[in-house]
Design a protein around this motif. Sequence first.
Motif, PDB file in Angstrom:
ATOM      1  N   HIS A  73      12.954  -7.943   1.686  1.00 44.60           N
ATOM      2  CA  HIS A  73      12.418  -7.393   2.932  1.00 44.60           C
ATOM      3  C   HIS A  73      13.448  -7.376   4.027  1.00 44.60           C
ATOM      4  CE1 HIS A  73       9.531  -6.498   6.032  1.00 44.60           C
ATOM      5  NE2 HIS A  73       9.908  -7.568   6.699  1.00 44.60           N
ATOM      6  N   ILE A 109      -5.688   1.008   5.482  1.00 43.51           N
ATOM      7  CA  ILE A 109      -4.734   0.220   4.703  1.00 43.51           C
ATOM      8  C   ILE A 109      -3.390   0.218   5.400  1.00 43.51           C
ATOM      9  CG2 ILE A 109      -3.549   0.030   2.508  1.00 43.51           C
ATOM     10  CD1 ILE A 109      -6.260  -0.401   1.874  1.00 43.51           C
ATOM     11  N   ALA A 110      -2.992   1.398   5.877  1.00 42.08           N
ATOM     12  CA  ALA A 110      -1.689   1.498   6.524  1.00 42.08           C
ATOM     13  C   ALA A 110      -1.640   0.625   7.760  1.00 42.08           C
ATOM     14  CB  ALA A 110      -1.406   2.955   6.902  1.00 42.08           C
ATOM     15  N   ILE A 165      -9.987 -11.449   4.557  1.00 37.30           N
ATOM     16  CA  ILE A 165      -9.311 -12.217   5.602  1.00 37.30           C
ATOM     17  C   ILE A 165      -7.825 -11.904   5.586  1.00 37.30           C
ATOM     18  CG2 ILE A 165      -8.796 -14.526   6.422  1.00 37.30           C
ATOM     19  CD1 ILE A 165     -11.329 -15.447   5.035  1.00 37.30           C
ATOM     20  N   PHE A 166      -7.277 -11.851   4.383  1.00 32.47           N
ATOM     21  CA  PHE A 166      -5.872 -11.539   4.201  1.00 32.47           C
ATOM     22  C   PHE A 166      -5.550 -10.187   4.825  1.00 32.47           C
ATOM     23  CE2 PHE A 166      -1.823 -11.614   2.603  1.00 32.47           C
ATOM     24  CZ  PHE A 166      -1.547 -10.696   1.593  1.00 32.47           C
ATOM     25  N   ILE A 193       0.110  -4.333   5.420  1.00 34.25           N
ATOM     26  CA  ILE A 193       0.351  -5.328   4.375  1.00 34.25           C
ATOM     27  C   ILE A 193       1.639  -5.029   3.648  1.00 34.25           C
ATOM     28  CG2 ILE A 193      -1.941  -6.110   3.773  1.00 34.25           C
ATOM     29  CD1 ILE A 193      -2.187  -3.787   1.947  1.00 34.25           C
ATOM     30  N   THR A 194       2.080  -3.799   3.834  1.00 32.96           N
ATOM     31  CA  THR A 194       3.263  -3.416   3.118  1.00 32.96           C
ATOM     32  C   THR A 194       4.518  -3.980   3.765  1.00 32.96           C
ATOM     33  OG1 THR A 194       3.310  -1.452   4.456  1.00 32.96           O
ATOM     34  CG2 THR A 194       2.197  -1.306   2.353  1.00 32.96           C
ATOM     35  N   ASN A 195       4.389  -4.550   4.954  1.00 36.58           N
ATOM     36  CA  ASN A 195       5.588  -5.094   5.598  1.00 36.58           C
ATOM     37  C   ASN A 195       5.836  -6.538   5.212  1.00 36.58           C
ATOM     38  OD1 ASN A 195       5.910  -2.695   6.760  1.00 36.58           O
ATOM     39  ND2 ASN A 195       4.954  -3.229   8.696  1.00 36.58           N
ATOM     40  N   LEU A 253      -5.556 -18.260   0.393  1.00 35.25           N
ATOM     41  CA  LEU A 253      -4.862 -17.323  -0.484  1.00 35.25           C
ATOM     42  C   LEU A 253      -4.903 -17.801  -1.928  1.00 35.25           C
ATOM     43  CD1 LEU A 253      -1.563 -15.905   1.015  1.00 35.25           C
ATOM     44  CD2 LEU A 253      -3.730 -14.795   0.589  1.00 35.25           C
ATOM     45  N   VAL A 274      -7.133   5.400   4.020  1.00 32.56           N
ATOM     46  CA  VAL A 274      -5.682   5.248   3.961  1.00 32.56           C
ATOM     47  C   VAL A 274      -5.157   4.750   5.303  1.00 32.56           C
ATOM     48  CG1 VAL A 274      -3.509   6.429   3.567  1.00 32.56           C
ATOM     49  CG2 VAL A 274      -5.522   7.062   2.265  1.00 32.56           C
ATOM     50  N   TYR A 301      -9.918 -12.112   0.320  1.00 27.84           N
ATOM     51  CA  TYR A 301      -9.186 -10.848   0.330  1.00 27.84           C
ATOM     52  C   TYR A 301      -9.282 -10.158   1.688  1.00 27.84           C
ATOM     53  CZ  TYR A 301      -7.664  -6.198  -0.995  1.00 27.84           C
ATOM     54  OH  TYR A 301      -6.996  -5.008  -1.054  1.00 27.84           O
ATOM     55  N   ALA A 309       0.291   4.428   2.128  1.00 26.33           N
ATOM     56  CA  ALA A 309       0.309   3.647   3.353  1.00 26.33           C
ATOM     57  C   ALA A 309       1.720   3.191   3.670  1.00 26.33           C
ATOM     58  CB  ALA A 309      -0.621   2.458   3.212  1.00 26.33           C
ATOM     59  N   THR A 324       6.465  -2.717  -0.052  1.00 24.90           N
ATOM     60  CA  THR A 324       5.245  -2.165  -0.645  1.00 24.90           C
ATOM     61  C   THR A 324       5.274  -2.297  -2.154  1.00 24.90           C
ATOM     62  OG1 THR A 324       5.302  -0.516   1.105  1.00 24.90           O
ATOM     63  CG2 THR A 324       3.751  -0.157  -0.691  1.00 24.90           C
TER      64      THR A 324
END
Lengths: 305, 418, 284
Positions: A303, C277-278, C161-162, C282-284, C120, C274, C159, A191, A226
């Motif tokens: 970040h 998720i992308a 909600i996050f 969340i990866t940002n 959280l 995938v 989880y 992702a 990530t």
Amino acid sequence: MTQTKAKATAAVPFLGRRFSDFAAGYGFVLPSLALIVAFTFFPAIYGFLVSFTRWDMMSPTRTFVGLSNYVELLESSEFWHSLGVTVYYLVGTIPITMALGLALAVALTRKFAGAAFFRVVFYSPIVTSTVAMAVVWLWMYDPLNGILNYFLLQIGLPPQKWLSSPATAMPSLIIMDIWKYVGYDMVIFLAGLQGIPAGLYEAAEMDGGGRWAKFRFVTWPLLAPTTFFILVISIINRFRIFATVHTMTGGGPAGATEVIVYFLYKQAFQYFKVGYAFAIAYILFVIIFSMTLAQWKFGKRVHYQ
Amino acid sequence: MVALAGMIVVLASLQLPASGQGQVTIAFWHAMDGPKTPVLIGMVKDFMKENQAIKVDVTFQGDYTDVVRKVQAGIAANALPDLVMLGQRHGIPNISDSGRLLVLDSYVTAEDRRDISPGLFGRYTHDRKIMAIPFLISTPVLHVNASRFREVGLNPDKEPATWDDLVEYAKKLTRDVNGDGRIDQWGFHTHGDIAWHVFSFIYQNGGALYGRDGQATLDTPEVMGAIQLWSDLVHKHKVMPALTHAGASRLFITGNLGMFQRSSAFVEGAAAQIGSRFEYRVAFLPKKKFLAVPSGGAGLGVFRSTPEKEKAAIALLKWLTGTQGIARFSKGTGYITFRRSSAALPEMQTFFADNPREHVASQQIEYARTNPPSRADGAVWDGLEKLIERVEADSNANIPALLKELNARVNRELAQSR
Amino acid sequence: MGIVSGLTRVQQEKLFNSAMFFLLCLGALLFLFPFFWMLSTSLKGADEVILYPPNLIPHVPRLQNYLEIWDKAPFGRYFFNSAVVTTAIMLGEVATSVLAAFAFSKIPFPGREKLFLAFLGTLMIPNIVTLVPAFVIVHRLKWIDSYMGLIVPEMATAYGIFLLRQFFLQIPQELDDAAKIDGSSRWGTLMRIYVPLSAPALIALAIISFINNWNNFFWPLIVTNSDAMRTLPVGLRFFVEGDGAGQWQYLMVAATIISIPPLVVFLALQRFFVRGIAMTGITN
């Protein structure tokens, strides 16, 4: 009706808007809030209070002992041992799982025939029940009749004791853990990779960069958020393992796999020292929480690079 | 008109539901799983037939540890059963101290006290009060592969009587059959729950877990001797493969283990799985200074509630643990006939004559050694298990030092729980 | 390296790709082996299971093991319970998470940030701490040994909600404003715009919830008293220690049966996974 409502909202003074936000906000949040308060918050507070008592959860009297549970814990060699076992577990699983997950994600991010198939294959262990897989690996690890030792013998390597020796028990659990969680890391890395603009890769290529250069100067830095996310989640999750230990080793042999949650479980349900067990839980909570906080702060800096 | 009214009255009285006549429903939590469970269920069903006013909800709660967990949660939530199966080392002091268990002294007759060895009662006594009645009792016995004995030149009629015999036989029985350098057949092994099996060695050597003053006595020479034997079996005589207790049963059933120490409750299941693969016998455990065995299993306790429910629960308790009850239960499950009156019944005599294997444990129970349960039982069990595992893994383990450390720890736990 | 540099760029690519493909195949084989072994053992007879050296493939596959398992323990009932409970929790979790995530991302209400942080925080409490106190509450509600007791407490997790909040945050404010101008209420905006847009993320959440709850062990263990209410993982664990002890072929049958539904769910919906998720970024 919605038109009237819109007009009404527009016409109402500022205070009304605030109230509308308040009502809507808490209204929408209410179902989750009620559930979480009732079944997570409230029990957690209750448990925290009990950690200051000596109690076996059965006797009608609870003796208040202040901080002595916590003091006893910090002086207990068994507690530090189990913390050490848990850290051993973390250090054994997380770097390898993340590295493999990243490698797989990079390999599978391109569209080629069968990529989807591979993604599914590597992710599938996570989808299965921990108890079920624990039983399967227990059978594979059997030192006398297990298939893994058989394979080792076939290729001329000595058979291992796997779960039946203190030295090899934790590595055995680590191997199984890596098998189980590589897919999870892989998916999140996938992702993250999707979020990297293709243009950056082209730019790197034009600068004459090969595969490795692309990875080092484009992929890796841009994946930093990530990577941090996975690191944080991995630490939190691994600190909480229980089902595999419970099913496969019972904390043994000789306490070699007695991770912190299993130690807690034993104190609560075998030694009946419930207050003590809850104290362990809260120390664990503090460790995880502070680590997460540190990651978050540190992560923010990374970040914005 | 009168006839009609009369008919209505008769019909109405015929259809009165049983509960209207004071039916009591009680809950019975047990920890029996596997093929022996129907025996227990059958007994409860027959009890209900004889006692129409009592309905029993029988539920399986898991193993003894699960039962304690349910009891813990149940005490907190006021959701307890009426009759409960309590493992002999699973928290009886704590459960008693909750005040929720009915003290059973007044329900135990003088005849019962003559009929059941005080050692057994002792296991379910706390603060000098009887908190449960023994029910499901076992001891470890020696399961023997008689065919293997003959193959290596041993006489299976001469059971190993002493520790020296045990070692000598085991050495003969441990061999590499197909010449590939791996030992295929082992001489001696025990099942999991190793602390329990260590107890037997400790008791046989004249040792004890606690002294008269209630303090732990784990660092005495007697205990050290027992642990040393265990270590020697693994490292010196090499007749027991280290840390593979979980697979020992399978080893025995497939004929690759000469002598196997496991609970007497294993006998029937073993016979079924072994079939005609080899000649299977059961023997007494060997002795050192004494012939002594630990007892295992569970008793039945009653939780306090309304007078009607208590009465009903006591009735069921007496049904299950009486002379007939124990005889029936033993015969059906292979658990020990610990009541002398039950063992004396003609049907049990016939049963023992036809099933010599099952008879061994019932004879061995006379040599049972027990302590009253202690709050530090959890620490003793866990600590001893870890210690043995350490000893099996490491031939250089410093046994006296480890025992001293364990002893100190157990005494600390005891002091704290006062 | 010397050999390789003699090849053209294209040939190097091909070589690299082939090597990678080969490694992936090897990896896949290794990864699938435990499943294969589970299946293989599940089809063996009692004698064949303990054979040494072991056979990779059973001599005569014993399909009747799969019929016999239902008699060995009430797996049929366990299966049904797992299905009902897991589906209900999944739907409840997605529904409550959508609502809360929307509020946390799009409705400026007082105390929002602090409340979210508190939510959280709950993710970090080891569940063993909340177990018994939660049991007490469930008993007061008279939900012990019932579907309510199995379902409702498990819907309480931050989880989802996050995850969803992350996603919603990325939806531009203009869409909201446009909707308001059209006279849409908050609820309408949520239902008509956000939910359809976030379908992949919702499905991803549903998958995660289904899998987690299908495999959940601890809570069902403690909240159920009777076999009639137990779920598959609990049933399996009893079976491992009870009837099934040492009977590896039946244990593997049970393990296989437990593993199939989550695998099916996952395989059917993994396209969305995938992507979902992308999308949450969340990866940002």
